[in-house]
Design an enzyme around this catalytic site. Structure first.
Site, mmCIF file in Angstrom:
data_model
loop_
_atom_site.group_PDB
_atom_site.id
_atom_site.type_symbol
_atom_site.label_atom_id
_atom_site.label_comp_id
_atom_site.label_asym_id
_atom_site.label_seq_id
_atom_site.Cartn_x
_atom_site.Cartn_y
_atom_site.Cartn_z
ATOM 1 N N GLU A 115 -12.943 35.647 -29.590
ATOM 2 C CA GLU A 115 -12.009 34.793 -30.267
ATOM 3 C C GLU A 115 -12.228 33.315 -30.082
ATOM 4 O O GLU A 115 -12.395 32.817 -29.181
ATOM 5 C CB GLU A 115 -10.537 35.054 -29.435
ATOM 6 C CG GLU A 115 -9.362 34.467 -30.146
ATOM 7 C CD GLU A 115 -9.242 34.517 -31.364
ATOM 8 O OE1 GLU A 115 -9.210 35.790 -31.869
ATOM 9 O OE2 GLU A 115 -9.350 33.646 -32.381
ATOM 10 N N ASP A 117 -9.982 31.251 -31.630
ATOM 11 C CA ASP A 117 -8.737 30.366 -31.367
ATOM 12 C C ASP A 117 -8.027 30.924 -30.427
ATOM 13 O O ASP A 117 -8.355 30.854 -29.050
ATOM 14 C CB ASP A 117 -8.081 30.314 -32.864
ATOM 15 C CG ASP A 117 -6.880 29.303 -32.834
ATOM 16 O OD1 ASP A 117 -6.914 28.191 -32.279
ATOM 17 O OD2 ASP A 117 -5.999 29.647 -33.881
ATOM 18 N N GLY A 121 -3.771 36.002 -32.721
ATOM 19 C CA GLY A 121 -4.242 35.975 -34.043
ATOM 20 C C GLY A 121 -2.807 35.734 -34.937
ATOM 21 O O GLY A 121 -2.099 34.934 -34.410
ATOM 22 N N THR A 122 -2.764 35.966 -36.332
ATOM 23 C CA THR A 122 -1.775 35.745 -37.121
ATOM 24 C C THR A 122 -0.632 36.237 -36.843
ATOM 25 O O THR A 122 0.534 35.577 -36.677
ATOM 26 C CB THR A 122 -2.196 35.945 -38.602
ATOM 27 O OG1 THR A 122 -3.314 35.438 -39.154
ATOM 28 C CG2 THR A 122 -1.177 35.612 -39.672
ATOM 29 N N THR A 224 -11.449 39.584 -38.136
ATOM 30 C CA THR A 224 -11.237 38.245 -38.346
ATOM 31 C C THR A 224 -10.016 37.803 -39.094
ATOM 32 O O THR A 224 -9.953 36.399 -39.285
ATOM 33 C CB THR A 224 -12.586 37.466 -38.761
ATOM 34 O OG1 THR A 224 -12.914 38.186 -40.003
ATOM 35 C CG2 THR A 224 -13.735 37.369 -37.650
ATOM 36 N N SER A 226 -7.098 36.736 -41.625
ATOM 37 C CA SER A 226 -6.853 36.116 -42.854
ATOM 38 C C SER A 226 -6.099 34.855 -42.578
ATOM 39 O O SER A 226 -5.533 34.583 -41.592
ATOM 40 C CB SER A 226 -5.957 36.911 -43.756
ATOM 41 O OG SER A 226 -4.590 37.101 -43.357
ATOM 42 N N HIS A 539 24.969 62.441 -34.739
ATOM 43 C CA HIS A 539 25.689 61.863 -35.359
ATOM 44 C C HIS A 539 26.748 60.927 -34.562
ATOM 45 O O HIS A 539 27.093 61.365 -33.280
ATOM 46 C CB HIS A 539 26.710 63.085 -35.776
ATOM 47 C CG HIS A 539 27.961 62.648 -36.556
ATOM 48 N ND1 HIS A 539 27.883 62.113 -37.772
ATOM 49 C CD2 HIS A 539 29.214 62.691 -36.178
ATOM 50 C CE1 HIS A 539 29.261 61.941 -38.156
ATOM 51 N NE2 HIS A 539 30.006 61.871 -37.410
HETATM 52 C C1 LIG Z 1 4.497 34.643 -42.184
HETATM 53 C C2 LIG Z 1 4.134 36.134 -41.936
HETATM 54 C C3 LIG Z 1 4.914 37.269 -41.407
HETATM 55 C C4 LIG Z 1 4.126 38.540 -41.250
HETATM 56 N N1 LIG Z 1 4.999 39.489 -40.996
HETATM 57 C C5 LIG Z 1 4.464 40.649 -40.683
HETATM 58 C C6 LIG Z 1 5.192 41.919 -40.098
HETATM 59 O O1 LIG Z 1 6.357 41.612 -39.946
HETATM 60 N N2 LIG Z 1 4.810 43.020 -40.068
HETATM 61 C C7 LIG Z 1 3.409 43.317 -40.119
HETATM 62 O O2 LIG Z 1 3.076 44.507 -39.948
HETATM 63 N N3 LIG Z 1 2.700 42.310 -40.538
HETATM 64 C C8 LIG Z 1 3.157 40.971 -40.956
HETATM 65 N N4 LIG Z 1 2.257 39.920 -41.304
HETATM 66 C C9 LIG Z 1 0.670 40.142 -41.551
HETATM 67 C C10 LIG Z 1 0.124 40.329 -40.069
HETATM 68 O O3 LIG Z 1 0.242 39.071 -39.412
HETATM 69 C C11 LIG Z 1 -1.490 40.544 -40.195
HETATM 70 O O4 LIG Z 1 -1.699 41.905 -41.059
HETATM 71 C C12 LIG Z 1 -2.077 40.911 -39.054
HETATM 72 O O5 LIG Z 1 -1.964 39.642 -38.305
HETATM 73 C C13 LIG Z 1 -3.583 41.056 -39.453
HETATM 74 O O6 LIG Z 1 -4.104 41.259 -38.205
HETATM 75 P P1 LIG Z 1 -5.820 41.256 -37.847
HETATM 76 O O7 LIG Z 1 -6.293 41.593 -36.564
HETATM 77 O O8 LIG Z 1 -6.499 41.756 -39.058
HETATM 78 O O9 LIG Z 1 -6.231 39.388 -38.233
HETATM 79 P P2 LIG Z 1 -5.448 38.305 -37.567
HETATM 80 O O10 LIG Z 1 -4.238 38.511 -36.836
HETATM 81 O O11 LIG Z 1 -5.447 37.157 -38.499
HETATM 82 O O12 LIG Z 1 -6.393 37.816 -36.326
HETATM 83 C C14 LIG Z 1 -7.768 37.376 -36.410
HETATM 84 C C15 LIG Z 1 -8.267 36.694 -35.145
HETATM 85 O O13 LIG Z 1 -9.595 36.433 -35.272
HETATM 86 C C16 LIG Z 1 -10.010 35.131 -35.021
HETATM 87 N N5 LIG Z 1 -11.247 34.782 -35.703
HETATM 88 C C17 LIG Z 1 -11.608 34.840 -36.989
HETATM 89 N N6 LIG Z 1 -13.022 34.485 -37.153
HETATM 90 C C18 LIG Z 1 -13.558 34.488 -36.084
HETATM 91 C C19 LIG Z 1 -14.712 34.364 -35.531
HETATM 92 N N7 LIG Z 1 -15.962 34.232 -36.307
HETATM 93 N N8 LIG Z 1 -15.274 34.395 -34.218
HETATM 94 C C20 LIG Z 1 -14.232 34.596 -33.427
HETATM 95 N N9 LIG Z 1 -12.696 34.673 -33.814
HETATM 96 C C21 LIG Z 1 -12.615 34.816 -35.055
HETATM 97 C C22 LIG Z 1 -9.137 34.625 -35.350
HETATM 98 O O14 LIG Z 1 -8.654 33.093 -34.756
HETATM 99 C C23 LIG Z 1 -7.783 35.246 -35.203
HETATM 100 O O15 LIG Z 1 -7.286 35.041 -34.009
HETATM 101 C C24 LIG Z 1 2.841 38.601 -41.477
HETATM 102 C C25 LIG Z 1 2.213 37.566 -41.908
HETATM 103 C C26 LIG Z 1 2.592 36.397 -42.119
HETATM 104 C C27 LIG Z 1 1.582 35.195 -42.418
#
Ligand SMILES: Cc1cc2nc3c(=O)[nH]c(=O)nc-3n(C[C@H](O)[C@H](O)[C@H](O)COP(=O)(O)OP(=O)(O)OC[C@H]3O[C@@H](n4cnc5c(N)ncnc54)[C@H](O)[C@@H]3O)c2cc1C
Length: 594
Positions: A115, A117, A121-122, A224, A226, A539
């Site tokens: 990781e 960060d 993640g997001t 990784t 978005s 119910h």
């Molecule tokens: C405002 C908002 C609300 C949302 N609400 C919902 C919801 O209610 N329900 C839902 O299902 N989804 C929701 N989402 C979408 C959801 O957050 C994402 O679909 C989900 O986080 C994707 O997960 P992921 O593991 O693919 O990536 P991410 O959660 O983005 O994690 C990727 C991780 O990889 C790390 N990284 C990237 N590149 C590298 C690298 N080269 N080396 C090491 N680390 C790296 C990043 O730092 C990050 O920690 C929401 C998104 C937003 C923006």
């Protein structure tokens, strides 16, 4: 009528009791977490949570130290075969990476996660989690402010107010709590957490961190994620022109905010901002608001979530240029016609939130080392999440899950894809059915969906030559919804009348996000409507909305009640009559037997 069945509600059996865990102990290895449900396991934090950083890590930052943060506490699988350092290395500890890592440990794979960060993640830090905390507040504010609603319960409430910093703290605290839970679950299961940017050097080889530590793995998963997508011409200053990353910090509640994009993120923020007193203007490039939703549900949602609120909208226009507020001037938004590109209007607002979608994050990943070319930024994968290179060939032992592959940009989809990949690398073929993955928008009331929209289903039906039917039920006929004074809602079922197959379910109404799972599980398990009709719902509950929905479907095919063909009814009747006779003969002999 008295039931013949008695339920024992006494103390748990010895087995059940031994499974009860002490809340202060770390997550036991045997505990099956699945997807985001892991977050519910509140393991006590044994370290300081990293501060919430809302910006993506700086790939070239000198401070991005590389170190193995947590060594395996629990063994983390047997030594990997083939001389690799790990069986599985995952790049990115978002929800996708986390889900994959936990499942990998369960499968006995020696696992590491890289990781760059903060863990989570997001979703945890800048997405689902803090946004749902803000929406929990907006739901309550909206209810307390609705005098008519309160009066209908016979309640009197003095003017409702809020403390902006208190609301922001709630979101921030929840994110920290869930982040700690996720980190602790990885630690307690012995996943090695490696910090720094991960780069793929070639098949089965990567490096991470500033010191360029090289490791090998039998399989690699890219997870990784978005970042917010900001279209050209829009200048984000983080104060008056913001993305969801900034908005979730709730540093201000502008009087008038333009939200560019009316997808689920824009819609959820409109719910938050209007409940907190802002006026909202939607700017949508397509001809209608909420373009991703089933049109009928979208229309109803618009009638409830937009029309009565302080929201106006522009559709069919692009925000071609947005300039942040400066020197006493408000935020300037230049609008052009989405089709003709002719200038349309200029708006002056207090703030603008850019909710135009998400862009995959693949910077620094080293895709060039493995001849992978992104498509619109996304990493191309097949239905098993195997990465495809520029020549259309599979890159051996390399997978990509979650937002980075763009198949379905949702947290639980990322996690499910991760679990699916782990199944494959541990010897079980697995293909995830994306049509069974539900989605939800957590407005008040909520919107949820699974499978196809009506236009998509009609297109498929035409192409493949089958009929579709639609069934609908209203929340207005549901006792629980009416008791809550929340009768505004609709559930819609799209199905094949010839087979009873569910093609899509769309719900608008109270707790729609929870209700959708009965439909999504039915799609995932291949359960047909003719079987679902016999499912029993408590119910009075909201789940009866779906009970009624399934029952109202008109399926031509009868349910297969057993695998064996049934004898004609007359034989069945004769058989049971003979059985009754035999039983009564046996009973009449009982005293003689004594
Ligand atoms: C405002 C908002 C609300 C949302 N609400 C919902 C919801 O209610 N329900 C839902 O299902 N989804 C929701 N989402 C979408 C959801 O957050 C994402 O679909 C989900 O986080 C994707 O997960 P992921 O593991 O693919 O990536 P991410 O959660 O983005 O994690 C990727 C991780 O990889 C790390 N990284 C990237 N590149 C590298 C690298 N080269 N080396 C090491 N680390 C790296 C990043 O730092 C990050 O920690 C929401 C998104 C937003 C923006």
């Amino acid at each position: 009528m008295q039931s013949a069945i008695s339920l024992s509600l006494s103390s748990p059996s010895p087995i059940a009791r031994s499974a009860v865990t002490d809340a202060s102990s770390p997550a036991p290895r045997s505990l099956r977490f699945c997807g985001l449900r892991r977050e519910a396991f509140d393991v006590k934090a044994s370290f300081d949570a990293p501060s919430l950083r809302l910006n993506r890590f700086n790939l070239h930052s000198k401070s991005s130290n590389s170190c193995k943060v947590f060594a395996a506490l629990n063994g983390n699988g047997t030594p990997p075969s083939g001389g690799f350092d790990y069986d599985l290395v995952i790049i990115g500890a978002g929800v996708g990476g986390h889900g994959a890592a936990l499942h990998a440990v369960e499968k006995g794979l020696k696992t590491a996660i890289i990781e760059g960060d903060v863990i989570g993640g997001t979703c945890v830090n800048r997405g689902c989690v803090p946004s749902k905390a803000l929406l929990a507040v907006s739901g309550r504010m909206r209810e307390l402010q609705n005098e008519h609603h309160m009066k209908s319960f016979g309640l009197q409430v003095a003017a409702a107010g809020y403390d902006r910093q208190g609301v922001a703290d709630h979101a921030n605290n929840l994110a920290s709590k869930i982040r700690n839970n996720l980190t602790n679950s990885l630690k307690s299961l012995g996943v090695d957490i490696l910090t720094g940017v991960g780069t793929v050097l070639g098949p089965q080889k990567l490096k991470y961190g500033k010191g360029d530590n090289i490791i090998t793995a039998k399989d690699i998963i890219i997870a990784t994620g978005s970042v917010p997508l900001v279209p050209k011409g829009i200048e984000v200053d983080g104060k008056t022109v913001i993305t969801s990353d900034h908005a979730l910090k709730l540093e201000s509640v502008p009087e008038w905010i333009a939200i560019v994009g009316s997808g689920y993120i824009g819609l959820e923020f409109s719910d938050v901002y209007t409940a907190l007193g802002s006026e909202v203007t939607f700017i949508e490039a397509l001809d209608q608001l909420m373009p991703g939703f089933d049109p009928e549900i979208g229309k109803l949602a618009q009638r409830v979530l937009i029309n009565p609120r302080k929201i106006d909208s522009y559709t069919g226009v692009f925000a071609s240029k947005i300039t942040p507020a400066k020197d006493g001037k408000p935020v300037q938004i230049e609008l052009i016609d989405a089709k003709t590109k002719e200038p349309k209007d200029t708006l002056e607002v207090d703030a603008a939130l850019i909710a135009t979608g998400r862009a995959p994050f693949t910077q620094g990943l080293g895709l060039e080392n493995i001849n992978v070319q992104t498509q619109r930024g996304f990493i191309p994968v097949d239905e098993r999440m195997r990465v495809i290179d520029a020549n259309g060939k599979l890159v051996p032992h390399l997978y990509c899950i979650g937002d980075a592959n763009g198949k379905m940009m949702l947290a639980h989809a990322a996690s499910a894809q991760g679990i699916s990949v782990v199944e494959q690398v541990s010897g079980q073929d697995h293909v995830l059915n994306h049509l069974s993955i539900p989605a939800a928008c957590f407005t008040h009331p909520e919107i949820s969906m699974v499978g196809l929209t009506e236009p998509q289903a009609r297109e498929k039906a035409e192409k493949e030559g089958f009929e579709i039917s639609i069934a609908k039920t209203s929340f207005k006929a549901n006792t629980k919804a009416l008791a809550e004074n929340e009768g505004e809602g609709l559930a819609k079922l799209i199905y094949r009348p010839d087979t009873g197959e569910i093609l899509g379910v769309h719900i608008f109404g109270m707790h729609a996000a929870d209700l959708i799972h009965e439909a999504s599980n039915a799609i995932a398990m291949g359960t047909r409507l003719q079987e679902l009709k016999f499912a029993v719902h408590a119910h009075p509950t909201l789940s009866e909305v779906l009970d009624e929905l399934f029952k109202s479907a008109k399926v031509k095919r009868k349910p297969p009640l057993s695998s064996e063909p049934k004898p004609p009814l007359i034989f069945q009747w004769l058989k049971s009559a003979r059985l009754i006779k035999l039983l009564s003969q046996f009973q009449s002999r009982l005293p003689r037997l004594q």
